[in-house]
Scaffold this active site. Structure first.
Site, short mmCIF file in Angstrom:
data_model
loop_
_atom_site.label_atom_id
_atom_site.label_comp_id
_atom_site.label_asym_id
_atom_site.label_seq_id
_atom_site.Cartn_x
_atom_site.Cartn_y
_atom_site.Cartn_z
N GLY A 47 0.83 -1.20 0.00
CA GLY A 47 0.00 0.00 0.00
C GLY A 47 0.86 1.25 0.00
N GLN A 52 2.87 10.24 1.24
CA GLN A 52 4.21 9.64 1.32
C GLN A 52 5.11 10.10 0.19
OE1 GLN A 52 2.63 5.41 1.91
NE2 GLN A 52 4.53 5.34 3.07
N CYS A 96 6.88 0.44 7.17
CA CYS A 96 6.40 1.53 6.33
C CYS A 96 7.53 2.03 5.45
CB CYS A 96 5.90 2.65 7.25
SG CYS A 96 5.25 4.07 6.38
N LEU A 97 7.21 2.34 4.20
CA LEU A 97 8.22 2.90 3.31
C LEU A 97 8.80 4.19 3.87
CD1 LEU A 97 6.57 2.54 -0.22
CD2 LEU A 97 8.18 0.99 0.90
N HIS A 138 -3.69 1.27 7.69
CA HIS A 138 -2.35 1.88 7.69
C HIS A 138 -2.31 3.05 6.71
CE1 HIS A 138 2.23 1.44 7.81
NE2 HIS A 138 2.04 2.23 6.77
N GLU A 139 -2.87 2.84 5.50
CA GLU A 139 -2.81 3.90 4.49
C GLU A 139 -3.71 5.08 4.83
OE1 GLU A 139 -0.35 3.69 2.71
OE2 GLU A 139 0.00 1.55 2.97
N HIS A 142 -2.10 7.46 7.05
CA HIS A 142 -1.19 8.42 6.39
C HIS A 142 -1.95 9.68 5.96
CE1 HIS A 142 2.68 6.44 6.18
NE2 HIS A 142 2.17 5.35 5.64
ZN ZN Z 1 3.21 3.59 5.67
#
Ligand code: ZN
Lengths: 167, 173
Positions: A47, A52, A96-97, A138-139, A142
């Protein structure tokens, strides 16, 4: 097509809330394509959310179908998403990225119903369970300026957490 | 570049240990890395990676006034280590049963033979004084797959040891 630059914490902008999407034009669709290419470029990534990559709009992409073990709606473009129902809680491990080299345990609802617009602005409804439900939460976090670091729970004392029944 | 040292400190628990120790390390220009600290049986135990540009003896001299004033045993080792070398666990195993000698050895022995590399283990004795129960929680890497671990654990039930295994599916998003 382009791979976008991923912002990493402690960049403070990751903590800011994003604005609703109102324009579903060609530029927006190109952005979604680039965002997914960026996601696919990161190994194992299921995701990604627009903030991000520094675009503070309420758009997230989720696709957990690469692993057939996970119940999945396939590739979901979630524009202005809202969780309208949730049920159950379970701890699971997240990374997480935007937070390299750290994973931690986070409580998430085990099944959710979401309403979101797609890339054309058409309202869609999805039922998500387990890993996919976790990815969506999670997304969406963000989009509200929240990282999984904001929701970490201790790794201790969780022997009997497995079955939590809702009243 | 600073070297890494592993500091181990153990002693009777009291408030303020971490603050006093880390203040002394900060004043000496040390950098903290990964650490694990917890209270075990009324003692406070600390293991911490400390980056320090000097000799082991010099670092000992920095910490000793604090450890002596708090009555902590101190051990300093120069280690070959680096940050950002985490191994990700892919399995979580919980174990509990009436406390008796040998539980940990039986369970971890069977798991090791089945390819488990333990990354993290915590255990506790709960229940009452008369009927204690042993609780253990392991995270690790299943080098030979999950099924061989399940098979190993299935033999524990007959020995009065309850186990459960869960795959850790780390989400990246
Ligand atoms: Zn993340």
């Amino acid at each position: 097509m382009a791979i976008l630059n991923i912002l990493v914490f402690p960049d403070p902008v990751l903590k800011q809330a994003s604005e609703p999407v109102t324009e579903f034009d060609a530029e927006f669709k190109q952005f979604i394509a680039d965002l997914d290419e960026t996601r696919l470029d990161a190994p194992g990534c299921v995701g990604i959310a627009a903030p991000q990559v520094g675009r503070f709009q309420r758009v997230a992409l989720v696709d957990v179908s690469a692993n057939p073990k996970h119940k999945s709606n396939g590739y979901m473009v979630l524009v202005n998403p809202e969780i309208i129902e949730w049920e159950g809680y379970k701890k699971g491990r997240e990374g997480c990225l935007s937070v390299p080299d750290y994973t931690g345990n986070v409580m998430r609802a085990t099944s959710i119903v979401i309403e979101a617009q797609d890339a054309d602005g058409v309202m869609q409804r999805y039922e998500c369970e387990g890993f996919e439900a976790r990815a969506v939460q999670h997304e969406i976090d963000h989009l509200d300026g929240l990282l999984f670091l904001d929701r970490l729970v201790s790794r201790r004392n969780d022997l009997f957490e497995r079955k939590v029944y809702k009243k | 570049m600073a070297k890494w040292f592993m500091l181990t400190l153990v002693g009777e628990d009291r408030p303020g240990i971490v603050a006093k120790l880390t203040h002394a390390l900060f004043e000496a220009g040390c950098n903290l890395g990964e650490a694990s600290m917890m209270r075990l049986g009324g003692n406070f135990t600390m293991m911490l990676m400390v980056g320090f540009d000097g000799k082991s003896k010099t670092l000992s001299d920095v910490v000793t006034p604090v450890s002596e004033s708090l009555n902590l045993h101190l051990h300093v080792d120069e280690i070959n280590a680096a940050l950002h070398t985490h191994l990700e666990p892919d399995v979580r195993i919980s174990v509990y049963g009436a406390d008796r000698t040998g539980i940990v050895s039986e369970v971890t022995g069977a798991l090791a033979e089945s390819g488990l590399h333990i990354l993290d283990l915590e255990s506790d004795v709960a229940g009452s004084k008369d009927s204690p129960i042993y609780v253990m929680h392991i995270e690790g890497h299943a080098a030979e797959g999950i099924d061989s671990l399940r098979a190993a654990l299935s033999l524990m039930k007959d020995r009065g040891i309850e186990t459960s295994l869960e795959e850790i599916d780390t989400l990246i998003g």
